[in-house]
Design a protein around this motif. Sequence first.
Motif, mmCIF file in Angstrom:
data_model
loop_
_atom_site.group_PDB
_atom_site.id
_atom_site.type_symbol
_atom_site.label_atom_id
_atom_site.label_comp_id
_atom_site.label_asym_id
_atom_site.label_seq_id
_atom_site.Cartn_x
_atom_site.Cartn_y
_atom_site.Cartn_z
ATOM 1 N N MET A 83 2.261 -2.177 -4.422
ATOM 2 C CA MET A 83 3.451 -1.359 -4.200
ATOM 3 C C MET A 83 3.894 -0.766 -5.533
ATOM 4 O O MET A 83 3.839 -1.438 -6.560
ATOM 5 C CB MET A 83 4.583 -2.203 -3.602
ATOM 6 N N LEU A 84 4.312 0.483 -5.497
ATOM 7 C CA LEU A 84 4.787 1.182 -6.685
ATOM 8 C C LEU A 84 6.206 1.669 -6.426
ATOM 9 O O LEU A 84 6.458 2.334 -5.416
ATOM 10 C CB LEU A 84 3.869 2.362 -7.014
ATOM 11 N N ILE A 85 7.119 1.322 -7.316
ATOM 12 C CA ILE A 85 8.531 1.686 -7.176
ATOM 13 C C ILE A 85 8.901 2.606 -8.332
ATOM 14 O O ILE A 85 8.762 2.239 -9.504
ATOM 15 C CB ILE A 85 9.430 0.433 -7.197
ATOM 16 N N ILE A 86 9.372 3.815 -8.004
ATOM 17 C CA ILE A 86 9.689 4.804 -9.030
ATOM 18 C C ILE A 86 11.118 5.297 -8.816
ATOM 19 O O ILE A 86 11.374 6.121 -7.933
ATOM 20 C CB ILE A 86 8.719 5.999 -8.969
ATOM 21 N N LEU A 114 5.358 11.008 -2.322
ATOM 22 C CA LEU A 114 5.793 9.620 -2.260
ATOM 23 C C LEU A 114 6.738 9.397 -1.083
ATOM 24 O O LEU A 114 7.326 10.338 -0.556
ATOM 25 C CB LEU A 114 6.501 9.236 -3.568
ATOM 26 N N LYS A 115 6.878 8.143 -0.694
ATOM 27 C CA LYS A 115 7.820 7.795 0.366
ATOM 28 C C LYS A 115 9.214 7.699 -0.235
ATOM 29 O O LYS A 115 9.448 6.939 -1.177
ATOM 30 C CB LYS A 115 7.435 6.468 1.016
ATOM 31 N N VAL A 116 10.140 8.451 0.309
ATOM 32 C CA VAL A 116 11.469 8.574 -0.281
ATOM 33 C C VAL A 116 12.418 7.531 0.298
ATOM 34 O O VAL A 116 12.475 7.321 1.513
ATOM 35 C CB VAL A 116 12.050 9.986 -0.048
ATOM 36 N N GLY A 159 0.798 -1.214 0.000
ATOM 37 C CA GLY A 159 0.000 0.000 0.000
ATOM 38 C C GLY A 159 0.831 1.264 0.000
ATOM 39 O O GLY A 159 0.354 2.326 0.409
ATOM 40 N N THR A 160 2.080 1.166 -0.488
ATOM 41 C CA THR A 160 2.997 2.303 -0.432
ATOM 42 C C THR A 160 3.647 2.535 -1.793
ATOM 43 O O THR A 160 4.000 1.589 -2.493
ATOM 44 C CB THR A 160 4.103 2.066 0.616
ATOM 45 N N SER A 161 3.805 3.806 -2.147
ATOM 46 C CA SER A 161 4.521 4.205 -3.360
ATOM 47 C C SER A 161 5.873 4.777 -2.960
ATOM 48 O O SER A 161 5.945 5.654 -2.092
ATOM 49 C CB SER A 161 3.724 5.256 -4.141
ATOM 50 N N GLN A 196 12.871 22.014 -7.360
ATOM 51 C CA GLN A 196 11.505 22.222 -6.891
ATOM 52 C C GLN A 196 10.604 21.047 -7.263
ATOM 53 O O GLN A 196 9.721 20.653 -6.490
ATOM 54 C CB GLN A 196 10.944 23.520 -7.478
ATOM 55 N N ASP A 197 10.843 20.476 -8.448
ATOM 56 C CA ASP A 197 10.057 19.316 -8.873
ATOM 57 C C ASP A 197 10.353 18.115 -7.978
ATOM 58 O O ASP A 197 9.444 17.349 -7.625
ATOM 59 C CB ASP A 197 10.364 18.969 -10.328
ATOM 60 N N VAL A 198 11.611 17.949 -7.620
ATOM 61 C CA VAL A 198 11.990 16.844 -6.735
ATOM 62 C C VAL A 198 11.274 16.977 -5.392
ATOM 63 O O VAL A 198 10.759 15.995 -4.841
ATOM 64 C CB VAL A 198 13.518 16.803 -6.532
ATOM 65 N N LYS A 199 11.211 18.183 -4.866
ATOM 66 C CA LYS A 199 10.542 18.402 -3.583
ATOM 67 C C LYS A 199 9.052 18.065 -3.671
ATOM 68 O O LYS A 199 8.473 17.512 -2.728
ATOM 69 C CB LYS A 199 10.728 19.852 -3.135
#
Length: 316
Positions: free
Chosen positions: A288-291, A310-312, A168-170, A301-304
């Motif tokens: 689960m999604l892995i990116i 998402l969970k980093v 249940g986590t990306s 700014q896009d990274v932030k």
Amino acid sequence: MGKDMRPFFVMPGSALKDLREELQLLNGADSAKTMERYGFRAGVGLVRTLGLECADIREAKAIIEQVWMETGLSRMSIEMINETEIVITFKESVEADNGDHCDFTKGYISGIISSLMRRRYDAYEVSCISDGAEKCVHVLTPSTTYQVERRDEVRKDEGGRRYLLEPGTSYLVESSGLDAAYQMYRDQVDDGCTGMVLAREYPEKVQRVFGINQGAILWLSYERGKRYAREPTDIPMIYSEIKNFFEANSRAVVLLSGLEYLISQNNFLKVLKLLQLLNDNVSMTSAMLIIPVVPEALNPQDVKMLERELKVLEVD
């Protein structure tokens, strides 16, 4: 309707016609595929909403026939059914009566059967009343793109696993390379999850370089001649592909590689919206999604903004 089956809603034929016309204005020739994808999601949703289950193909046949009687889409007859091929005929099709192919019906029956059998089935309409045939004939076969959902028990022994991910986590995997993300993916598949990879790299390269030998591999490419290719600018298609995969598998893991490429072919806000929608789907399931992403390749700014959604995981 059987005594144990709750009432459910199916879109009326007139509404299907209106939807198709609107999609034709928006998507042109792609409207048929959109109708089919919508039908597939509706079929999967129906099975889950009603809590339908079957032990084998014979039980699935009885459920399909009972459910279809209530849809109002057509009169169905299952001519042949086994685990490798299903042949179904339809008469009095509301789609065909409007002069259209049965795209929604094709997706709907595929979604119902795929969800019941816990295995993706592709549907093909080999004849249609709208083309002058006496009846619509659909053939369903196990998908060559999606694998059978694995039901192995979760391993108690950690063995060679390096990453334990939370259902249940990306995850946003910040790294200078792709090795860690693919290791995470392999760990989850080895642990019994059904996997799918969407990558910028050619599928054979993904298999060779990263050792991926289980699960579907789709290629983010404009190469229309390849069945496993998905155009990077077709964000709705990519979203539907992943969403359908989550819905069709109770334990799913998807690796979406090539985020930077998707952003370059679209724009950041469009891709961010895609990830937000996918994250919502993941949060409501055990998927689960892995990116993977190289932070230096994007605007800070896009990274932030990605990190807020998402969970980093930092692995370098």
